[in-house]
Design an enzyme around this catalytic site. Structure first.
Site, PDB file in Angstrom:
ATOM      1  N   ARG A  19      -0.958  -4.621  -6.443  1.00  0.00           N
ATOM      2  CA  ARG A  19      -0.602  -6.037  -6.511  1.00  0.00           C
ATOM      3  C   ARG A  19       0.774  -6.199  -7.131  1.00  0.00           C
ATOM      4  O   ARG A  19       1.027  -5.718  -8.236  1.00  0.00           O
ATOM      5  CB  ARG A  19      -1.624  -6.812  -7.344  1.00  0.00           C
ATOM      6  CG  ARG A  19      -2.999  -6.915  -6.722  1.00  0.00           C
ATOM      7  CD  ARG A  19      -3.887  -7.904  -7.475  1.00  0.00           C
ATOM      8  NE  ARG A  19      -5.277  -7.675  -7.126  1.00  0.00           N
ATOM      9  CZ  ARG A  19      -6.157  -7.067  -7.921  1.00  0.00           C
ATOM     10  NH1 ARG A  19      -5.806  -6.657  -9.119  1.00  0.00           N
ATOM     11  NH2 ARG A  19      -7.395  -6.879  -7.511  1.00  0.00           N
ATOM     12  N   HIS A  63       0.837  -1.201   0.000  1.00  0.00           N
ATOM     13  CA  HIS A  63       0.000   0.000   0.000  1.00  0.00           C
ATOM     14  C   HIS A  63       0.875   1.255   0.000  1.00  0.00           C
ATOM     15  O   HIS A  63       1.947   1.267   0.619  1.00  0.00           O
ATOM     16  CB  HIS A  63      -0.901   0.042   1.226  1.00  0.00           C
ATOM     17  CG  HIS A  63      -1.799  -1.142   1.363  1.00  0.00           C
ATOM     18  ND1 HIS A  63      -2.619  -1.579   0.347  1.00  0.00           N
ATOM     19  CD2 HIS A  63      -2.009  -1.992   2.404  1.00  0.00           C
ATOM     20  CE1 HIS A  63      -3.294  -2.640   0.758  1.00  0.00           C
ATOM     21  NE2 HIS A  63      -2.935  -2.913   1.991  1.00  0.00           N
ATOM     22  N   HIS A  72       3.086  -7.541   1.744  1.00  0.00           N
ATOM     23  CA  HIS A  72       2.321  -8.400   2.650  1.00  0.00           C
ATOM     24  C   HIS A  72       1.295  -9.218   1.868  1.00  0.00           C
ATOM     25  O   HIS A  72       0.931  -8.876   0.741  1.00  0.00           O
ATOM     26  CB  HIS A  72       1.611  -7.568   3.726  1.00  0.00           C
ATOM     27  CG  HIS A  72       0.597  -6.609   3.176  1.00  0.00           C
ATOM     28  ND1 HIS A  72       0.955  -5.379   2.668  1.00  0.00           N
ATOM     29  CD2 HIS A  72      -0.755  -6.695   3.032  1.00  0.00           C
ATOM     30  CE1 HIS A  72      -0.131  -4.746   2.267  1.00  0.00           C
ATOM     31  NE2 HIS A  72      -1.186  -5.521   2.464  1.00  0.00           N
ATOM     32  N   GLU A 122      -2.545  -0.185   7.976  1.00  0.00           N
ATOM     33  CA  GLU A 122      -3.534  -1.127   8.493  1.00  0.00           C
ATOM     34  C   GLU A 122      -2.901  -2.039   9.536  1.00  0.00           C
ATOM     35  O   GLU A 122      -1.673  -2.078   9.695  1.00  0.00           O
ATOM     36  CB  GLU A 122      -4.125  -1.974   7.359  1.00  0.00           C
ATOM     37  CG  GLU A 122      -3.136  -2.908   6.677  1.00  0.00           C
ATOM     38  CD  GLU A 122      -3.723  -3.582   5.438  1.00  0.00           C
ATOM     39  OE1 GLU A 122      -4.558  -2.959   4.758  1.00  0.00           O
ATOM     40  OE2 GLU A 122      -3.333  -4.727   5.152  1.00  0.00           O
TER      41      GLU A 122
END
Length: 313
Positions: free
Chosen positions: A195, A100, A175, A118
């Site tokens: 991605r 991200h 991740h 997150e």
């Protein structure tokens, strides 16, 4: 004296995914659209999924509308968007290896979007399970080389997990959640994911879009593992899991009645195990609700686990 003692119960929204399953129904009793449902957007005011309030004077109102028109409920902290997004993720199969961006990169490259910090609370996972967190490249050049040569096993780092584990995933961290894992995710209100690799899977005969250039831009090199100190206060059934620039996250493990104080701008609560009550109102696994500004003291009782969060002001 509290201004608003009304708890805002939130109606979740569900997302179907190539890697999703049916546990949101079997574990939580949710009415899901299919057996490939990967995400429960439990508390969200994002344009891709705007939850409704299910009770009280604001029943039927969207969270985004409340944020815009009833700022007093949220401590008048301002900002264009409700700051957090809470999900339950059912990964029947592996999610893509991804990364991200932070706020600065997302604002510039994603039409003013927020970045995505997150954290994950592991609700359940299969035995000897792992997740992907981090990578092994020592330089950007090595990172690019490993990605171009698709040497994924050489590039990525894995981390063994068990039920109840907690992980912070900062922007720039490679991740992935692996199949057989159920997690509760607390994150910034953003839907931006890059991605890096998707196992060459096909959707309708086509590979899903990858974002290699943007991923290389934002991946931090070398990877530095996040260290944080868990709150060890044994006097209370509540402990702080993390505080960062965007949120604080707490875990309540309730086995007897205890009184707490809601003194944040607002607090989001998700019952992830068991059942009980808050101020005499019954709550159970799968319930999500918000305690608004100046809610004041409240009592939790029963046998249940709650993950709670609030924005960092």
């Amino acid at each position: 004296m509290s201004v608003n003692k009304e708890i805002l119960f939130i109606k979740p929204i569900f997302k179907e995914n190539i890697w999703g399953g049916s546990r949101l129904n079997t574990e939580y009793g949710y009415q899901i659209p299919s057996n490939t449902t990967g995400e429960c957007w439990a508390v969200s005011a994002h344009e891709n999924g705007d939850c409704l309030v299910s009770n009280g004077q604001f029943a039927g109102e969207s969270l985004a509308k409340l944020w815009k028109e009833q700022q007093a409920l949220f401590g008048n902290i301002g900002g264009d968007k409700f700051p957090l997004l809470i999900k339950i993720i059912d990964a029947k199969d592996d999610l893509s290896i991804q990364v991200h961006p932070d706020d600065t990169y997302a604002k510039e490259h994603e039409n003013g979007s927020l970045g995505k910090t997150e954290c994950w609370y592991i609700l359940d996972c299969k035995e000897d399970q792992e997740i992907v967190i981090g990578h092994n490249a020592k330089s950007k050049e090595e990172l690019v080389s490993l990605i171009e040569q698709k040497k994924w096993n050489q590039l990525i780092r894995t981390h063994s997990i068990k039920k109840g584990d907690f992980f912070q995933i900062n922007p720039g961290t490679v991740h992935a959640i692996k199949g057989g894992t159920l997690i509760l995710e607390t994150q910034q209100n953003s839907d931006i994911t890059y991605r890096v690799y998707d196992y060459d899977r096909l959707t309708d005969g086509q590979p899903r879009q990858l974002h290699i250039d943007k991923s290389i831009d934002v991946i931090h090199v070398p990877f530095v593992e996040e260290k944080y100190q868990e709150d060890k206060d044994v006097k209370s059934q509540c402990k702080k899991l993390i505080a960062c620039n965007y949120y604080e996250v707490y875990k309540f493990e309730i086995t007897k009645e205890e009184e707490f104080l809601q003194d944040k701008a607002f607090q989001i609560m998700s019952v992830v195990e068991g059942e009980g009550s808050i101020n005499g109102t019954n709550i159970k696994k799968g319930d999500h609700f918000i305690l608004p500004y100046q809610f004041g003291t409240y009592k939790l009782d029963g046998n249940m686990t709650i993950i709670a969060s609030n924005p960092t002001i």
